[in-house]
Every structure is written in structure tokens, then in C-alpha cells.
Write an enzyme that holds these catalytic residues in place. Structure first.
Site, PDB file in Angstrom:
ATOM      1  CG  HIS A  93      -1.903   1.136   1.244  1.00 15.66           C
ATOM      2  ND1 HIS A  93      -2.938   1.200   2.142  1.00 15.66           N
ATOM      3  CD2 HIS A  93      -2.007   2.264   0.494  1.00 15.66           C
ATOM      4  CE1 HIS A  93      -3.639   2.303   1.945  1.00 15.66           C
ATOM      5  NE2 HIS A  93      -3.084   2.980   0.946  1.00 15.66           N
ATOM      6  CD  GLU A 101       0.335   5.432  -0.914  1.00 19.24           C
ATOM      7  OE1 GLU A 101       1.101   5.435   0.070  1.00 19.24           O
ATOM      8  OE2 GLU A 101      -0.895   5.612  -0.812  1.00 19.24           O
ATOM      9  CG  HIS A 145       2.637   8.514   2.566  1.00 19.73           C
ATOM     10  ND1 HIS A 145       2.264   8.890   3.839  1.00 19.73           N
ATOM     11  CD2 HIS A 145       1.503   8.033   1.976  1.00 19.73           C
ATOM     12  CE1 HIS A 145       0.977   8.638   4.023  1.00 19.73           C
ATOM     13  NE2 HIS A 145       0.490   8.121   2.904  1.00 19.73           N
TER      14      HIS A 145
END
Length: 243
Positions: free
Chosen positions: A59, A133, A137
Site C-alpha cells: 500500500h 503515495e 508520503h
């Protein structure tokens, strides 16, 4: 004097931006079970590369604080997020001006397609998932684009969670349930480190193992014991639904 003052302010803002991109304590390497993702009322869609393997999929790899920060402990762009959420438990969106470039990860694409596929029904393009992502992040990780995705793939290859659970007799099934403690113990024995577990609810309301949170040191080099407990919405017994 105004020019000097303005220069000082700009320098301070630059320093805040740099520190926000680096200020965290560990990573969560999060892997999700595709059967649990898909076996919900919302369902799932396969990426344009086809149905993924029956295997945990990445993920993301998320920088995280060991202790959530309050309004008085952060500054810069983080202040607005703390105001909205009361506390800030991870850095995010540290550099929106650095979008993911496919040329930076060309040699990783085959591995990413196999190990980091999207199951959302937005577009079916995994690159959009990776881009999100990275933006949220990865820009806070202190790693470059290639290093960020390569590290996540490396940890997944080093410790195959599907194989580890299978070795402990925990296999995908729509009928069986497993003790959550047995899953946690199997991961600890197989990797050498404690992980956190998160569950969701299936279409029929059953509790399913959804995501495994492994913890990685701040340098992104090695697994560590997870420093924070997680309730994870789980029960004593959970399913690992077939996929």
C-alpha cells in the site's frame, strides 16, 4: 532593511520546508491483503495489467512520528493540518512540486506492477497510485524516487508475508478463521520483528485481516519492532478471505 528582513524570512521558510521533509521517527511499510480489499460492499477493480497474484500487495511506505504532535509543536504548512485534525501523527505532502517521474523508476516497473498494484476503481492505472503515495508520503521520506520505491520492494521480497503465514498454516479461505495472535506470532517468527495488524469488515460483516504494518528504521534500511500499539479494528479471530 526590508530586503534583509525579507531574505531572513525566506531563509527561515526554506529551513522549515527542509526539516518538515525529514522530521519523522520511523516508516510504516504497509501491505494489504487483496482478498480483504475486494471482499467489501464497495468491492474492487483490477489494474490494467490484470488480476494481481494471490499475495499481499504494498500500500505504501509511510514516514511516521513516534509521538503525535500538537498545534504548538509544529509550524509551517503543517499548522493547518494540525488545526483540522487536532494532532499530526505523520508528515505528508512535503514537496508538491516534485511529481513522480516514470523515468526515475523504469527498471522497477515490472516489480511494481507485480507487488504494488492498484485495486481501486478510479482508473486502473497503478502509476497513479504510486504517484499519489510518492506525493503524500515519499516526498517526506528523505529518499529519492528510485530509492523510495526500491526500498519498499526490497523489504517485501525479503520477507514474503504470504509465505510466512502459509508456513504457519494460515492460508486464504472463505470458511476458516484464525486467531489474530497466531498471525502476529507467525509474522514475528518469520521476520524477527513485531508488526501491527489492521482489520476491515467483509461484505457479510465478517472481520478480515486487511493490512500488515511492518516498521522500518528512519534510514529505510532495516526492519524494527513497531514502537506504537495499534488497535486495528480487529477481533480475536479473523478471516483471510480467498482471492
Amino acid at each position: 532593511m526590508k530586503i534583509v528582513a525579507l531574505s531572513a524570512v525566506l531563509l527561515l521558510l526554506c529551513l522549515v520546508a527542509v526539516s518538515s521533509a525529514e522530521e519523522f521517527d520511523f516508516f510504516y511499510l504497509v501491505q494489504q491483503w487483496p482478498g480483504s480489499f475486494c471482499d467489501t460492499k464497495k468491492g474492487c477493480c483490477f489494474p490494467d495489467t490484470g488480476k494481481p497474484a494471490t499475495d499481499f500487495g504494498i500500500h505504501g511506505m509511510w514516514p511516521n512520528y513516534a509521538k503525535c504532535k500538537t498545534r504548538g509543536e509544529v509550524g509551517g504548512g503543517a499548522l493547518e493540518m494540525v488545526t483540522k485534525r487536532k494532532k499530526k501523527c505523520w508528515p505528508e505532502y512535503c514537496n508538491n512540486g516534485e511529481p513522480l517521474k516514470i523515468t526515475a523508476i523504469t527498471d522497477l516497473l515490472k516489480g511494481l506492477d507485480a507487488n504494488w498494484p492498484t485495486l481501486a476503481c478510479k482508473s486502473g492505472k497503478s502509476f497513479e497510485f504510486w504517484s499519489y503515495e510518492w506525493k503524500k508520503h515519499g516526498t517526506c521520506s528523505g529518499l529519492d524516487q528510485h530509492g523510495y520505491f526500491s526500498a519498499a520492494l526490497g523489504f517485501k521480497a525479503q520477507h514474503n508475508l504470504t509465505a510466512i503465514l502459509a508456513g504457519a498454516g494460515i492460508a486464504p479461505s472463505d470458511e476458516k478463521t484464525y486467531f489474530l495472535s497466531s498471525i502476529r506470532d507467525a509474522i514475528k517468527e518469520g521476520t524477527g520483528f513485531t508488526a501491527n495488524l489492521e482489520c476491515n469488515r467483509g461484505a457479510a460483516g465478517e472481520t478480515q485481516l486487511f493490512q500488515v504494518y511492518q516498521c522500518v528504521d528512519r534510514a529505510g534500511k532495516k526492519l524494527i519492532d513497531c514502537p506504537l500499539p495499534m488497535t486495528g479494528n480487529c477481533k480475536d479471530r479473523v478471516q483471510l478471505p480467498a482471492f
